[in-house]
Scaffold this motif. Structure first.
Motif, PDB file in Angstrom:
ATOM      1  N   TYR A 175      -6.217 -10.424  -6.653  1.00 42.04           N
ATOM      2  CA  TYR A 175      -7.587 -10.211  -6.189  1.00 42.04           C
ATOM      3  C   TYR A 175      -7.628  -9.278  -4.979  1.00 42.04           C
ATOM      4  O   TYR A 175      -8.582  -8.514  -4.813  1.00 42.04           O
ATOM      5  CB  TYR A 175      -8.250 -11.549  -5.863  1.00 42.04           C
ATOM      6  CG  TYR A 175      -8.361 -12.479  -7.054  1.00 42.04           C
ATOM      7  CD1 TYR A 175      -8.409 -11.982  -8.357  1.00 42.04           C
ATOM      8  CD2 TYR A 175      -8.404 -13.866  -6.890  1.00 42.04           C
ATOM      9  CE1 TYR A 175      -8.497 -12.832  -9.451  1.00 42.04           C
ATOM     10  CE2 TYR A 175      -8.500 -14.718  -7.979  1.00 42.04           C
ATOM     11  CZ  TYR A 175      -8.542 -14.206  -9.256  1.00 42.04           C
ATOM     12  OH  TYR A 175      -8.630 -15.047 -10.340  1.00 42.04           O
ATOM     13  N   ALA A 176      -6.604  -9.316  -4.142  1.00 39.55           N
ATOM     14  CA  ALA A 176      -6.544  -8.384  -3.008  1.00 39.55           C
ATOM     15  C   ALA A 176      -6.440  -6.946  -3.517  1.00 39.55           C
ATOM     16  O   ALA A 176      -7.135  -6.045  -3.026  1.00 39.55           O
ATOM     17  CB  ALA A 176      -5.359  -8.717  -2.111  1.00 39.55           C
ATOM     18  N   VAL A 177      -5.576  -6.719  -4.498  1.00 36.95           N
ATOM     19  CA  VAL A 177      -5.458  -5.383  -5.084  1.00 36.95           C
ATOM     20  C   VAL A 177      -6.765  -5.002  -5.783  1.00 36.95           C
ATOM     21  O   VAL A 177      -7.238  -3.870  -5.669  1.00 36.95           O
ATOM     22  CB  VAL A 177      -4.275  -5.318  -6.061  1.00 36.95           C
ATOM     23  CG1 VAL A 177      -4.248  -3.970  -6.788  1.00 36.95           C
ATOM     24  CG2 VAL A 177      -2.957  -5.533  -5.322  1.00 36.95           C
ATOM     25  N   GLY A 178      -7.352  -5.967  -6.490  1.00 34.21           N
ATOM     26  CA  GLY A 178      -8.628  -5.697  -7.149  1.00 34.21           C
ATOM     27  C   GLY A 178      -9.698  -5.285  -6.162  1.00 34.21           C
ATOM     28  O   GLY A 178     -10.452  -4.326  -6.396  1.00 34.21           O
TER      29      GLY A 178
ATOM     30  N   ILE B 224      -5.454  -5.614   1.414  1.00 37.18           N
ATOM     31  CA  ILE B 224      -4.116  -6.200   1.338  1.00 37.18           C
ATOM     32  C   ILE B 224      -3.771  -6.861   2.673  1.00 37.18           C
ATOM     33  O   ILE B 224      -3.154  -7.932   2.722  1.00 37.18           O
ATOM     34  CB  ILE B 224      -3.056  -5.134   0.983  1.00 37.18           C
ATOM     35  CG1 ILE B 224      -3.488  -4.315  -0.242  1.00 37.18           C
ATOM     36  CG2 ILE B 224      -1.698  -5.780   0.759  1.00 37.18           C
ATOM     37  CD1 ILE B 224      -3.650  -5.103  -1.506  1.00 37.18           C
ATOM     38  N   ALA B 225      -4.190  -6.227   3.753  1.00 36.61           N
ATOM     39  CA  ALA B 225      -3.894  -6.754   5.088  1.00 36.61           C
ATOM     40  C   ALA B 225      -4.585  -8.093   5.347  1.00 36.61           C
ATOM     41  O   ALA B 225      -4.182  -8.837   6.244  1.00 36.61           O
ATOM     42  CB  ALA B 225      -4.314  -5.737   6.148  1.00 36.61           C
ATOM     43  N   GLN B 226      -5.612  -8.412   4.569  1.00 37.54           N
ATOM     44  CA  GLN B 226      -6.353  -9.655   4.769  1.00 37.54           C
ATOM     45  C   GLN B 226      -5.700 -10.865   4.102  1.00 37.54           C
ATOM     46  O   GLN B 226      -6.169 -11.991   4.283  1.00 37.54           O
ATOM     47  CB  GLN B 226      -7.779  -9.499   4.242  1.00 37.54           C
ATOM     48  CG  GLN B 226      -8.641  -8.559   5.069  1.00 37.54           C
ATOM     49  CD  GLN B 226     -10.060  -8.466   4.539  1.00 37.54           C
ATOM     50  OE1 GLN B 226     -10.509  -9.322   3.790  1.00 37.54           O
ATOM     51  NE2 GLN B 226     -10.768  -7.421   4.931  1.00 37.54           N
ATOM     52  N   LEU B 227      -4.638 -10.645   3.352  1.00 37.68           N
ATOM     53  CA  LEU B 227      -3.981 -11.760   2.673  1.00 37.68           C
ATOM     54  C   LEU B 227      -3.593 -12.850   3.669  1.00 37.68           C
ATOM     55  O   LEU B 227      -2.938 -12.594   4.678  1.00 37.68           O
ATOM     56  CB  LEU B 227      -2.733 -11.273   1.929  1.00 37.68           C
ATOM     57  CG  LEU B 227      -2.968 -10.603   0.581  1.00 37.68           C
ATOM     58  CD1 LEU B 227      -1.702  -9.907   0.098  1.00 37.68           C
ATOM     59  CD2 LEU B 227      -3.450 -11.608  -0.451  1.00 37.68           C
ATOM     60  N   GLY B 228      -3.991 -14.071   3.355  1.00 38.81           N
ATOM     61  CA  GLY B 228      -3.663 -15.198   4.201  1.00 38.81           C
ATOM     62  C   GLY B 228      -4.673 -15.484   5.290  1.00 38.81           C
ATOM     63  O   GLY B 228      -4.689 -16.579   5.859  1.00 38.81           O
ATOM     64  N   SER B 229      -5.529 -14.495   5.595  1.00 32.95           N
ATOM     65  CA  SER B 229      -6.603 -14.733   6.573  1.00 32.95           C
ATOM     66  C   SER B 229      -7.946 -14.851   5.871  1.00 32.95           C
ATOM     67  O   SER B 229      -8.773 -15.690   6.210  1.00 32.95           O
ATOM     68  CB  SER B 229      -6.638 -13.621   7.626  1.00 32.95           C
ATOM     69  OG  SER B 229      -6.812 -12.357   7.033  1.00 32.95           O
TER      70      SER B 229
ATOM     71  N   ILE C 168       2.798  -2.311  -1.571  1.00 33.87           N
ATOM     72  CA  ILE C 168       3.744  -3.255  -2.167  1.00 33.87           C
ATOM     73  C   ILE C 168       4.579  -3.943  -1.090  1.00 33.87           C
ATOM     74  O   ILE C 168       4.855  -5.144  -1.176  1.00 33.87           O
ATOM     75  CB  ILE C 168       4.629  -2.541  -3.212  1.00 33.87           C
ATOM     76  CG1 ILE C 168       3.831  -2.372  -4.518  1.00 33.87           C
ATOM     77  CG2 ILE C 168       5.929  -3.303  -3.467  1.00 33.87           C
ATOM     78  CD1 ILE C 168       4.550  -1.634  -5.603  1.00 33.87           C
ATOM     79  N   ASP C 169       4.978  -3.205  -0.055  1.00 39.43           N
ATOM     80  CA  ASP C 169       5.697  -3.829   1.056  1.00 39.43           C
ATOM     81  C   ASP C 169       4.865  -4.957   1.662  1.00 39.43           C
ATOM     82  O   ASP C 169       5.384  -6.040   1.970  1.00 39.43           O
ATOM     83  CB  ASP C 169       6.004  -2.794   2.141  1.00 39.43           C
ATOM     84  CG  ASP C 169       7.071  -1.788   1.739  1.00 39.43           C
ATOM     85  OD1 ASP C 169       7.924  -2.140   0.903  1.00 39.43           O
ATOM     86  OD2 ASP C 169       7.039  -0.655   2.253  1.00 39.43           O
ATOM     87  N   ARG C 170       3.588  -4.705   1.848  1.00 37.32           N
ATOM     88  CA  ARG C 170       2.704  -5.707   2.451  1.00 37.32           C
ATOM     89  C   ARG C 170       2.552  -6.925   1.541  1.00 37.32           C
ATOM     90  O   ARG C 170       2.547  -8.065   2.006  1.00 37.32           O
ATOM     91  CB  ARG C 170       1.338  -5.089   2.755  1.00 37.32           C
ATOM     92  CG  ARG C 170       1.373  -4.045   3.865  1.00 37.32           C
ATOM     93  CD  ARG C 170       0.044  -3.299   3.956  1.00 37.32           C
ATOM     94  NE  ARG C 170       0.084  -2.236   4.930  1.00 37.32           N
ATOM     95  CZ  ARG C 170      -0.436  -2.309   6.167  1.00 37.32           C
ATOM     96  NH1 ARG C 170      -1.010  -3.438   6.557  1.00 37.32           N
ATOM     97  NH2 ARG C 170      -0.373  -1.289   6.996  1.00 37.32           N
TER      98      ARG C 170
END
Length: 465
Positions: A142-145, A255-260, A7-9
């Motif tokens: 979708y990242a969580v999914g 989650i770490a891939q968000l935005g990339s 959630i922080d991420r």
């Protein structure tokens, strides 16, 4: 040292997009996909607004006396943001004609778009902000999914109900410009209160739960804006999401891939060509190709065998459907109507069609199986709802065809003209009482949606003038 939670991420990424220069880093290709998702979702919401379940949702909202600034498709009243999200979410999913995403196996837009539109109208936001909020909500969900690796879905949870509040909340939190702490609390509230089971399939509960997911996300964001706290470790907690829903598995790298990596591009969003569960579409396409290629007389078909992945077999549970909702989860119905009418349209989801002797007879000849091909490494990843179809012609000849991806999926997308034609057809279908010029209304709304990024305000998005 304390490591940031999931959630922080998510909160960090959402808040990083508050700056205009950060928003401009969203690729044009992603914004184009999002714009088409909004066009499609609003269109199917118009069609869905004419259903009994959508009328019921509107009646509940009216009875609650929940007034505000947000519009509801099929009503002249303005509602509070949570109420509008609920009603429009139910309408958008009422006909199961809304889009899918394989990152979590979710109906994403039908939940996220109503939430984003409702809060955008409450905030008197611009069209560009609405589009950005929709992207934020979609990417987070979708990242969580993707992080669940489909464990959630495979164990009977209805991912749209479970993950939908996360996407709706992320979109609402961005529009409300919540700070990082508030955003994390909002997401914690959304995750901690989520739920949904596949037992809803074939009933009104499915559409209503989509609406409730949209409503829950909006409420979580509004509560956090007023100072309510939520668990920032709702995924990792020993009694949290990962342990209770996903058997201890959660791929934080997603989650770490968000935005990339943009999930709206890969795996992408699947826009439906026909108003049935996507699990039936590849088999329908394969059958129709075989019939056209070999000039098959439908009357000469003795048997149709669809070899499909387990997920398709599990989703399409009604071999002899008795209602519209059951028909949408029926492989025999999908194939029989496609063969007899050339396609499946909204008008075919009617009790009269379900009772047609020729439809009933042809449905008896359609069978599903899960063959050994789907145990091969990579088979289900390459064709998650694919189908190998064999058709037996009178006299004993078998014809065979394979379809990995249905037309309309991200890998085999519909053309822009097809998306817009579907939109106009859906708007017309929603005008069941014959009130107003539905074609003019549809054309005006479509024009606004196609130029969404230039609209100074979305408050009048659905207005007739």
């Amino acid at each position: 040292m304390t490591h940031p939670t999931a959630i922080d991420r998510l909160a960090d990424w959402i808040c990083s997009l508050h700056a205009d220069h950060a928003v401009r880093n969203i690729p044009a290709s992603v914004r184009n996909i999002a714009a088409n998702c909004l066009i499609d979702t609003i269109g199917v919401a118009f069609a869905g607004s004419a259903t009994t379940v959508a009328r019921t949702a509107r009646a509940i909202a009216v009875d609650a006396g929940s007034r505000g600034d947000a519009a509801v498709v099929g009503s002249h009243h303005l509602f509070s943001a949570p109420a509008a999200a609920f009603v429009n979410g139910a309408s958008a999913h009422a006909l199961d004609f809304d889009d899918n995403c394989y990152a979590g196996f979710v109906h994403g837009s039908a939940v996220i778009a109503p939430a984003a539109i409702a809060v955008a109208q409450k905030r008197n936001a611009s069209g560009a902000d609405l589009l950005t909020a929709f992207i934020v909500g979609s990417e987070c969900e979708y990242a969580v999914g993707a992080a669940t690796n489909s464990v959630l879905y495979d164990h009977g949870w209805w991912t749209t109900g479970v993950l939908g509040p996360i996407g709706a909340c992320a979109a609402a939190a961005w529009l409300l410009r919540l700070d990082r702490r508030q955003t994390a609390s909002a997401l914690g509230l959304a995750v901690a209160g989520t739920g949904g089971m596949k037992a809803c399939f074939g009933t009104d509960a499915k559409a209503l739960m989509a609406g409730r997911a949209a409503e829950a996300g909006v409420v979580a964001a509004l509560l956090a804006a007023q100072g309510a706290s939520g668990p920032h470790d709702a995924f990792e907690h020993w009694n949290g999401f990962t342990g209770l829903f996903n058997h201890g598995e959660f791929n934080l790298a997603m989650i770490a891939q968000l935005g990339s990596q943009w999930f709206m591009e890969s795996p992408g969003v699947d826009i439906k060509r026909i108003p049935l569960c996507l699990s039936s579409h590849a088999a329908v396409d394969a059958v129709m190709v075989l019939v056209a290629r070999h000039a098959i007389d439908v009357a000469a078909i003795e048997e149709i065998v669809c070899d499909v992945p387990q997920i398709v077999f599990a989703n399409l549970i009604y071999n002899r459907p008795a209602t519209r909702q059951e028909a949408q989860f029926s492989m025999p119905f999908a194939i029989a109507v496609s063969l007899l009418y050339g396609t499946v349209e909204l008008r075919h989801l009617d009790g009269a069609v379900l009772q047609e002797p020729r439809v009933l007879e042809l449905m008896k000849r359609v069978k599903m199986t899960v063959g050994p091909r789907w145990n091969l490494e990579g088979a289900c990843e390459a064709a998650p709802e694919g189908a190998n179809v064999r058709v037996k012609i009178r006299g004993g000849e078998w014809l065979e065809g394979f379809q990995a991806q249905a037309r309309g999926t991200a890998q085999c997308p519909m053309g822009q003209d097809e998306i817009e034609y579907k939109f106009m057809t859906c708007v017309k279908a929603g005008n069941v009482d014959g009130q107003g010029d539905s074609m003019r209304t549809g054309a005006l709304l479509l024009s606004r949606l196609k130029s969404l990024e230039t609209l100074p305000s979305v408050r009048g998005l659905f207005s007739a003038g």
